[in-house]
Design a protein around this motif. Structure first.
Motif, mmCIF file in Angstrom:
data_model
loop_
_atom_site.group_PDB
_atom_site.id
_atom_site.type_symbol
_atom_site.label_atom_id
_atom_site.label_comp_id
_atom_site.label_asym_id
_atom_site.label_seq_id
_atom_site.Cartn_x
_atom_site.Cartn_y
_atom_site.Cartn_z
ATOM 1 N N ARG A 1 26.720 0.127 2.578
ATOM 2 C CA ARG A 1 27.125 0.458 3.940
ATOM 3 C C ARG A 1 28.624 0.745 4.014
ATOM 4 O O ARG A 1 29.062 1.656 4.714
ATOM 5 C CB ARG A 1 26.751 -0.667 4.899
ATOM 6 C CG ARG A 1 25.247 -0.849 5.070
ATOM 7 C CD ARG A 1 24.929 -2.069 5.922
ATOM 8 N NE ARG A 1 25.398 -1.915 7.283
ATOM 9 C CZ ARG A 1 24.789 -1.177 8.199
ATOM 10 N NH1 ARG A 1 23.697 -0.524 7.894
ATOM 11 N NH2 ARG A 1 25.271 -1.097 9.417
ATOM 12 N N ASP A 2 29.405 -0.024 3.272
ATOM 13 C CA ASP A 2 30.847 0.187 3.258
ATOM 14 C C ASP A 2 31.183 1.545 2.632
ATOM 15 O O ASP A 2 32.076 2.248 3.107
ATOM 16 C CB ASP A 2 31.538 -0.939 2.498
ATOM 17 C CG ASP A 2 33.043 -0.883 2.633
ATOM 18 O OD1 ASP A 2 33.539 -0.667 3.759
ATOM 19 O OD2 ASP A 2 33.728 -1.051 1.613
ATOM 20 N N ALA A 3 30.472 1.932 1.589
ATOM 21 C CA ALA A 3 30.709 3.232 0.950
ATOM 22 C C ALA A 3 30.362 4.373 1.898
ATOM 23 O O ALA A 3 31.127 5.341 2.021
ATOM 24 C CB ALA A 3 29.880 3.341 -0.329
ATOM 25 N N TYR A 4 29.238 4.275 2.599
ATOM 26 C CA TYR A 4 28.869 5.305 3.577
ATOM 27 C C TYR A 4 29.963 5.431 4.638
ATOM 28 O O TYR A 4 30.384 6.525 4.994
ATOM 29 C CB TYR A 4 27.562 4.956 4.286
ATOM 30 C CG TYR A 4 26.325 4.922 3.443
ATOM 31 C CD1 TYR A 4 26.178 5.674 2.284
ATOM 32 C CD2 TYR A 4 25.258 4.108 3.816
ATOM 33 C CE1 TYR A 4 25.022 5.628 1.529
ATOM 34 C CE2 TYR A 4 24.092 4.071 3.075
ATOM 35 C CZ TYR A 4 23.982 4.828 1.931
ATOM 36 O OH TYR A 4 22.825 4.782 1.195
ATOM 37 N N ARG A 5 30.363 4.295 5.137
ATOM 38 C CA ARG A 5 31.377 4.260 6.198
ATOM 39 C C ARG A 5 32.687 4.873 5.715
ATOM 40 O O ARG A 5 33.325 5.637 6.423
ATOM 41 C CB ARG A 5 31.575 2.817 6.643
ATOM 42 C CG ARG A 5 32.502 2.646 7.799
ATOM 43 C CD ARG A 5 32.504 1.171 8.253
ATOM 44 N NE ARG A 5 33.347 1.011 9.396
ATOM 45 C CZ ARG A 5 34.667 0.783 9.326
ATOM 46 N NH1 ARG A 5 35.251 0.651 8.165
ATOM 47 N NH2 ARG A 5 35.373 0.667 10.421
#
Length: 93
Positions: free
Chosen positions: A65-69
């Motif tokens: 999720r952090d990478a997508y964000r």
């Protein structure tokens, strides 16, 4: 600083501006804005990275999720910079 370093920095800045302009051409269209909205909703970039009850987080899910964000925020920031640069260039003309 030596001349080679200054030249390399100037080249890097020009390349970064070019990439930002390319992003702006792609995403500053009705289709581009639709795609950004879709990506924002699909990857839920507005939600906290850690989901679930306290102490029961999935670290791999949080990392994903952090990478997508991060990718979404990078694109958005580059678009903001491109708009600012184009506004500044228009004022100078």
């Amino acid at each position: 600083m030596n001349q080679d370093t200054i030249l390399q920095q100037e080249t890097s800045l020009k390349e970064a501006r070019l990439k930002r302009r390319q992003l702006l051409r792609v995403f500053d269209t009705p289709d581009g804005r639709d795609i950004l909205s879709f990506l924002e909703a699909r990857f839920q970039t507005d939600l906290p990275v850690f989901q679930g009850s306290p102490g029961n987080y999935d670290p791999l899910d949080a990392m994903r999720r952090d990478a997508y964000r991060e990718v979404f925020l990078y694109i958005r920031r580059q678009l903001q910079l491109a708009l600012k640069e184009s506004t500044t260039e228009n004022k100078n003309d």
